[in-house]
Design an enzyme around this catalytic site. Structure first.
Site, PDB file in Angstrom:
ATOM      1  N   SER A 288       0.841  -1.203   0.000  1.00  0.00           N
ATOM      2  CA  SER A 288       0.000   0.000   0.000  1.00  0.00           C
ATOM      3  C   SER A 288       0.877   1.253   0.000  1.00  0.00           C
ATOM      4  O   SER A 288       1.796   1.379   0.820  1.00  0.00           O
ATOM      5  CB  SER A 288      -0.913  -0.003   1.221  1.00  0.00           C
ATOM      6  N   ASP A 330       1.320  -3.431   5.805  1.00  0.00           N
ATOM      7  CA  ASP A 330       0.489  -3.092   4.645  1.00  0.00           C
ATOM      8  C   ASP A 330       0.878  -3.912   3.428  1.00  0.00           C
ATOM      9  O   ASP A 330       0.643  -3.502   2.285  1.00  0.00           O
ATOM     10  CB  ASP A 330       0.602  -1.602   4.330  1.00  0.00           C
TER      11      ASP A 330
END
Length: 435
Positions: A288, A330
């Site tokens: 991300s 992430d």
């Protein structure tokens, strides 16, 4: 350590024990009763035999009186035989005044039981009966009568045959009644044993013992069923807890996606299947963009919401056979198997990137936008082990992130066919805006 003693099959069953007990009690009872009746009958016969023998002797003395008076031996023998032959007499002798035998009669020895009759008469009957012969009040002779054991033998044989018949009838009756009784006792116990065996061997806690016709056995069955209810409930809770623990051990608690350990195990199996069937697969390493900035600026709750939405959007672009996992932080990984060509992996990566264009709505009503950068590694073109595929996809993701966030990149490979597919897809895909 104490070892539980196991049934070896050498001990008799409860059914056989009950059969033996019932039959034994019945036979002993009938035999005892028959023996008692026989003894009483013998004593009764003996009690009547002595007076009967005296009556026979008296009857003979009256009959041969005239023959003794005149010394007619032939007439005495005829009279003696006439009476003695029809009575239970083994021998009869008429003596004259001087005590000399005038006439005698002996029952002929007929059949193999004659000796047995004599032995019974010797054991059970009294001594020979002697009756005086009187004429005008004067003793002119005497009669000696010895009883026969024929009646006793017939009584004993009849009693023995009756006892044997009673024993047979009793055995049949005892067997029939015992079967009914055993069916009522052993049947419920057999059902209980079968249920217990099934539960122990198959762990089938839904089995129950049917109701028995005997109060104690019915109560035992109810208690056993109550125990099975508790075991079934305990087993269900244990299975739920095990399933929950297994899920927690292999899944991420925030996104409910599989974790790294689960992903690597699934990837190993997928590689074996692909090798056996000569198929392709792809691993996507996803990171991300700007997640640390969102997490630091908006807080951990916002960061968690972003991660959950990322997981949902990635899952929405995959097939049922594909797998997405959260590796940590992430970072996410996707397994595409089976795969027709590397171009399919690139298109799926583009779809995942495109799914992040819509902003993510937070719990406070505000929105936030983020993008995903994806590295792609193919089997067997790039690597043939789980660690190598993840490493190549990870490296491709970092290269793509340095070049342009929100993009995807195929792992380095000097394969013209793969590079050409990537160029063709790149030329057909609009360039992602810089992040």
């Amino acid at each position: 350590m104490n070892r539980r003693r196991r049934y070896t099959g050498s001990n008799p069953s409860l059914r056989r024990v009950l059969y033996r007990a019932h039959l034994g009690v019945a036979l002993v009872a009938v035999f005892t009763a028959g023996l008692a009746v026989t003894l009483v009958g013998l004593l009764t016969l003996r009690a009547y035999a002595d007076p009967n023998q005296q009556l026979i002797a008296r009857s003979i003395s009256y009959t041969v009186e005239a023959a003794v008076v005149f010394g007619d031996a032939q007439a005495a023998e005829e009279s003696l035989a006439l009476i003695a032959s029809s009575e239970e007499v083994s021998s009869a002798i008429v003596y004259d005044r001087q005590g000399q035998p005038l006439a005698s009669w002996h029952r002929e020895s007929t059949g193999p039981l004659h000796l047995l009759e004599q032995q019974l008469a010797h054991w059970l009957l009294s001594a020979p009966t002697e009756q005086p012969i009187l004429h005008d009040g004067q003793k002119i002779g005497s009669v000696e009568v010895k009883g026969s054991g024929g009646s006793l033998l017939r009584f004993l044989l009849t009693g023995f045959a009756g006892m044997v018949l009673c024993l047979l009838l009793t055995a049949l009756g005892a067997f029939y009644l015992s079967r009914r009784l055993v069916r009522g006792i052993v049947g419920p116990l057999d059902q209980l044993a079968k249920v217990a065996h099934t539960v122990r061997r198959e762990r089938d806690f839904e089995k129950r013992v049917p109701e028995a016709g005997i109060a104690e056995l019915s109560q035992l069955g109810e208690d056993f069923n109550a125990l099975l209810d508790e075991l079934e409930s305990w087993q269900a809770r244990l299975q739920d807890e095990n399933a929950s623990l297994a899920h927690q051990a292999h899944h991420d608690s925030l996104t409910s996606l599989p974790n790294r350990a689960f992903f690597e195990g699934r990837l190993s199996r997928a590689l074996r299947d692909a090798s056996e069937h000569r198929e392709q697969l792809a691993v996507l390493f996803i990171d991300s963009d700007r997640f640390k900035e969102i997490n630091d600026r908006l807080g951990h709750a916002a960061g968690d919401t972003v991660l959950v939405n990322i997981a949902m959007r990635i899952r929405g672009q995959l097939r049922e056979s594909d797998l997405v996992a959260r590796l940590g932080g992430d970072e996410f990984a996707v397994l595409l198997a089976p795969l027709a060509s590397g171009a399919d992996a690139l298109r799926i990566a583009d779809n995942i990137i495109a799914s992040m264009q819509a902003p993510i709505r937070l719990s406070d009503g505000s929105t936030v936008s983020t993008s995903l950068t994806i590295g792609i590694a193919l089997y067997p073109e790039h690597a043939d082990t789980p660690a190598a595929l993840l490493h190549d996809a990870d490296m491709a993701m970092y290269i793509a992130k340095r070049q342009a966030r929100g993009s995807r990149r195929l792992a380095e490979l000097n394969d013209p066919r793969i590079l050409q597919e990537e160029k063709e897809i790149d030329s057909a895909t609009p360039e992602a805006p810089p992040k």
